[in-house]
Write a protein that holds these residues in place. Structure first.
Motif, PDB file in Angstrom:
ATOM      1  N   LEU A   1       0.939  -1.206   0.094  1.00  0.00           N
ATOM      2  CA  LEU A   1      -0.037   0.166  -0.073  1.00  0.00           C
ATOM      3  C   LEU A   1       0.933   1.145  -0.104  1.00  0.00           C
ATOM      4  CD1 LEU A   1      -2.549  -1.123   2.602  1.00  0.00           C
ATOM      5  CD2 LEU A   1      -3.069  -0.663   0.300  1.00  0.00           C
ATOM      6  N   PRO A   2       0.318   2.375  -0.581  1.00  0.00           N
ATOM      7  CA  PRO A   2       1.102   3.626  -0.332  1.00  0.00           C
ATOM      8  C   PRO A   2       1.606   3.912   1.099  1.00  0.00           C
ATOM      9  CG  PRO A   2      -0.556   3.898  -2.037  1.00  0.00           C
ATOM     10  CD  PRO A   2      -0.947   2.617  -1.178  1.00  0.00           C
ATOM     11  N   ALA A   3       2.898   4.565   1.249  1.00  0.00           N
ATOM     12  CA  ALA A   3       3.240   4.744   2.316  1.00  0.00           C
ATOM     13  C   ALA A   3       2.515   5.884   2.984  1.00  0.00           C
ATOM     14  CB  ALA A   3       4.746   5.307   2.295  1.00  0.00           C
ATOM     15  N   PHE A   4       2.383   6.087   4.521  1.00  0.00           N
ATOM     16  CA  PHE A   4       1.810   6.857   5.174  1.00  0.00           C
ATOM     17  C   PHE A   4       2.503   7.478   5.919  1.00  0.00           C
ATOM     18  CE2 PHE A   4       0.126   5.110   8.895  1.00  0.00           C
ATOM     19  CZ  PHE A   4       0.431   3.676   8.657  1.00  0.00           C
ATOM     20  N   SER A   5       2.390   8.661   6.710  1.00  0.00           N
ATOM     21  CA  SER A   5       3.116   9.316   7.774  1.00  0.00           C
ATOM     22  C   SER A   5       2.174   9.479   9.070  1.00  0.00           C
ATOM     23  CB  SER A   5       3.777  10.532   7.385  1.00  0.00           C
ATOM     24  OG  SER A   5       2.674  11.543   7.106  1.00  0.00           O
ATOM     25  N   ALA A   6       2.614   9.495  10.308  1.00  0.00           N
ATOM     26  CA  ALA A   6       1.692   9.778  11.306  1.00  0.00           C
ATOM     27  C   ALA A   6       0.819  10.925  11.498  1.00  0.00           C
ATOM     28  CB  ALA A   6       2.550   9.771  12.667  1.00  0.00           C
ATOM     29  N   GLY A   7      -0.651  10.417  11.542  1.00  0.00           N
ATOM     30  CA  GLY A   7      -1.414  11.623  11.558  1.00  0.00           C
ATOM     31  C   GLY A   7      -2.406  11.639  10.309  1.00  0.00           C
TER      32      GLY A   7
ATOM     33  N   PRO B   1       3.342   3.689  11.287  1.00  0.00           N
ATOM     34  CA  PRO B   1       3.406   4.034   9.740  1.00  0.00           C
ATOM     35  C   PRO B   1       4.565   3.414   8.972  1.00  0.00           C
ATOM     36  CG  PRO B   1       3.586   5.702  11.438  1.00  0.00           C
ATOM     37  CD  PRO B   1       3.628   4.601  12.121  1.00  0.00           C
ATOM     38  N   SER B   2       5.492   2.535   9.809  1.00  0.00           N
ATOM     39  CA  SER B   2       6.515   1.625   8.860  1.00  0.00           C
ATOM     40  C   SER B   2       5.934   0.762   8.251  1.00  0.00           C
ATOM     41  CB  SER B   2       7.487   1.338   9.702  1.00  0.00           C
ATOM     42  OG  SER B   2       6.759   0.511  10.727  1.00  0.00           O
ATOM     43  N   GLU B   3       4.485   0.446   8.331  1.00  0.00           N
ATOM     44  CA  GLU B   3       3.936  -0.928   7.932  1.00  0.00           C
ATOM     45  C   GLU B   3       3.337  -0.670   6.390  1.00  0.00           C
ATOM     46  OE1 GLU B   3       2.226  -3.055  11.834  1.00  0.00           O
ATOM     47  OE2 GLU B   3       0.924  -2.127  10.663  1.00  0.00           O
ATOM     48  N   ASP B   4       3.594  -1.231   5.357  1.00  0.00           N
ATOM     49  CA  ASP B   4       2.871  -1.170   3.992  1.00  0.00           C
ATOM     50  C   ASP B   4       2.047  -2.128   3.348  1.00  0.00           C
ATOM     51  OD1 ASP B   4       4.953  -3.231   3.485  1.00  0.00           O
ATOM     52  OD2 ASP B   4       6.158  -2.301   2.301  1.00  0.00           O
ATOM     53  N   HIS B   5       1.872  -3.246   4.544  1.00  0.00           N
ATOM     54  CA  HIS B   5       0.819  -4.072   4.153  1.00  0.00           C
ATOM     55  C   HIS B   5      -0.584  -3.863   4.525  1.00  0.00           C
ATOM     56  CE1 HIS B   5       1.771  -5.260   8.163  1.00  0.00           C
ATOM     57  NE2 HIS B   5       0.716  -6.106   8.415  1.00  0.00           N
ATOM     58  N   ARG B   6      -0.920  -2.664   5.400  1.00  0.00           N
ATOM     59  CA  ARG B   6      -2.016  -2.564   5.816  1.00  0.00           C
ATOM     60  C   ARG B   6      -2.384  -1.284   6.401  1.00  0.00           C
ATOM     61  NH1 ARG B   6      -3.042  -4.675  12.242  1.00  0.00           N
ATOM     62  NH2 ARG B   6      -1.034  -3.249  12.874  1.00  0.00           N
TER      63      ARG B   6
ATOM     64  N   ALA C   1       2.174   8.473  18.390  1.00  0.00           N
ATOM     65  CA  ALA C   1       2.964   7.739  19.575  1.00  0.00           C
ATOM     66  C   ALA C   1       3.807   6.765  19.202  1.00  0.00           C
ATOM     67  CB  ALA C   1       1.878   7.240  20.673  1.00  0.00           C
ATOM     68  N   GLU C   2       3.570   5.881  18.270  1.00  0.00           N
ATOM     69  CA  GLU C   2       4.219   4.672  17.685  1.00  0.00           C
ATOM     70  C   GLU C   2       5.292   5.472  17.158  1.00  0.00           C
ATOM     71  OE1 GLU C   2       3.942   1.507  17.581  1.00  0.00           O
ATOM     72  OE2 GLU C   2       1.938   0.881  17.794  1.00  0.00           O
ATOM     73  N   ARG C   3       5.064   6.286  16.158  1.00  0.00           N
ATOM     74  CA  ARG C   3       6.234   6.982  15.551  1.00  0.00           C
ATOM     75  C   ARG C   3       7.282   7.629  16.370  1.00  0.00           C
ATOM     76  NH1 ARG C   3       9.865   6.724  12.580  1.00  0.00           N
ATOM     77  NH2 ARG C   3      10.734   8.558  11.771  1.00  0.00           N
ATOM     78  N   LEU C   4       6.951   8.380  17.380  1.00  0.00           N
ATOM     79  CA  LEU C   4       7.799   9.016  18.170  1.00  0.00           C
ATOM     80  C   LEU C   4       8.572   8.135  18.927  1.00  0.00           C
ATOM     81  CD1 LEU C   4       5.368  11.829  19.397  1.00  0.00           C
ATOM     82  CD2 LEU C   4       7.281  12.278  17.926  1.00  0.00           C
ATOM     83  N   ALA C   5       7.961   6.982  19.308  1.00  0.00           N
ATOM     84  CA  ALA C   5       8.540   6.071  20.169  1.00  0.00           C
ATOM     85  C   ALA C   5       9.819   5.342  19.360  1.00  0.00           C
ATOM     86  CB  ALA C   5       7.597   5.114  20.646  1.00  0.00           C
ATOM     87  N   VAL C   6       9.383   5.084  18.067  1.00  0.00           N
ATOM     88  CA  VAL C   6      10.406   4.465  17.124  1.00  0.00           C
ATOM     89  C   VAL C   6      11.550   5.452  16.870  1.00  0.00           C
ATOM     90  CG1 VAL C   6      10.739   3.696  15.055  1.00  0.00           C
ATOM     91  CG2 VAL C   6       8.952   2.811  16.080  1.00  0.00           C
ATOM     92  N   ALA C   7      11.076   6.603  16.745  1.00  0.00           N
ATOM     93  CA  ALA C   7      12.253   7.747  16.709  1.00  0.00           C
ATOM     94  C   ALA C   7      13.101   8.022  17.861  1.00  0.00           C
ATOM     95  CB  ALA C   7      11.614   9.078  15.995  1.00  0.00           C
TER      96      ALA C   7
END
Ligand code: FES
Length: 324
Positions: free
Chosen positions: A33-39, A63-68, A130-136
């Motif tokens: 699927l097309p990539a997306f960013s948090a929000g 947001p790192s997932e591209d399969h769903r 939150a997922e994104r900030l935690a990963v970063a």
């Protein structure tokens, strides 16, 4: 179907809490699927009794997932258009049309610290952040307010996450001591701290009013309204809009929106929410004074009067000249 329309299949439907389901959407043809960013959100077209309706849903997976794409949906007790809610209409295996992800609620990359506030189903984009900030490895704190524990979605996921210790839950039916004291939380705006809020309008109004009263700079406030009741007034009158490109004049009757009047005159303006919350129909105003009724523009942007949302806003002047 436009070229940017995606065909997605409901791979899993899960009851996450009372009146809240999540739907896991995968590509119908098995591609990524097309990539997306948090929000980010997607516009999903849902079949209903009154025809196909488009609804916006924030993505709440990593947001790192591209399969769903994972969306969380609150059962609407009074669905618009008389259509049954997606809860009842859509099940596992169904194929739907979705837009590619769009982001009107992005994280600010310059933030040194983030304060995430979620109310009810407004947790969906906030959880993704939150997922994104935690990963970063970024500094953040999240507050999640809900009516009761039974109505709180994704509790297990949060408690199992690497950022569980950064999240506080606040239940309306709980002890007073655990309720969120919004003015106290927002007492001192700090340089570099950005505030993100999503949830019911009353919750967001309270958070934003408290932040503004405490002097939070507008550039550090980020918010996304889910939906809004269309504002109609008995005193609504008619006015004209003029298309700058052609000089064509279109009358907007008192019982029609600008978008509807333009469509009747053969002028299409792209829309999505039709409630003044998504920004899709944003149009530049070259002359005249709009009467803003949206929840998308900031107070400063509204005061500038150089753009408006024609799906809901009207005009204070007899004629608005639009950059169309
Ligand atoms: Fe969403 Fe106008 S269509 S703001």
């Amino acid at each position: 179907m436009s070229s940017s329309t995606l065909r997605v299949r409901v791979a899993r439907k899960t009851e996450e809490a009372q009146d809240i389901c999540s739907f896991e959407l995968v590509s119908a043809d098995g591609s990524t699927l097309p990539a997306f960013s948090a929000g980010s959100h997607v516009d999903v077209r849902v079949p209903g009794d009154a025809g196909v309706i488009t609804r916006q849903y924030s993505l709440c997976n990593d947001p790192s997932e591209d399969h769903r794409y994972l969306i969380g949906v609150l059962k609407d007790p009074a669905p618009r258009g008389g259509s049954p809610p997606i809860h009842e209409q859509v099940g596992e295996g169904d194929v739907l049309e979705s837009s590619a992800p769009r982001n009107h609620f992005p994280l600010a990359h310059e933030a040194r610290r983030s304060l995430l506030l979620a109310g009810g189903i407004g947790v969906t984009p906030v959880l993704c952040m939150a997922e994104r900030l935690a990963v970063a490895g970024s500094d953040f704190e999240m507050h999640y307010c809900a009516r009761s524990r039974e109505r709180t979605a994704f509790v297990d996921r949060i408690q199992r996450s690497s950022f569980a210790g950064r999240v506080r839950f606040h239940f309306d039916d709980g002890e007073d001591a655990q309720k969120l004291d919004i003015p106290a939380l927002l007492r001192e705006p700090q340089p570099g701290t950005h505030l993100y809020v999503c949830g019911p309008k009353g919750f967001m109004d309270a958070v934003l009013a408290a932040a503004r009263a405490q002097g939070w700079p507008e550039a550090q406030l980020h918010y996304e309204f889910f939906s809004a009741e269309p504002v109609k007034s008995d005193t609504d009158g008619s006015f004209e809009v003029k298309l700058a490109s052609s000089g064509k004049l279109v009358v907007v009757p008192k019982d029609k929106t600008v978008v509807e009047a333009l469509a009747a005159a053969g002028v299409e303006v792209q829309t999505s929410c039709e409630q003044g919350v998504c920004g899709t129909c944003l149009t530049r105003v070259l002359e005249g004074e709009p009467e803003h009724r949206d929840l998308y523009l900031t107070p400063e942007e509204q005061a500038a009067n150089d753009q408006f949302l024609p799906c809901c806003s009207r005009s204070r002047s007899p004629c608005l000249v639009l950059d169309l």
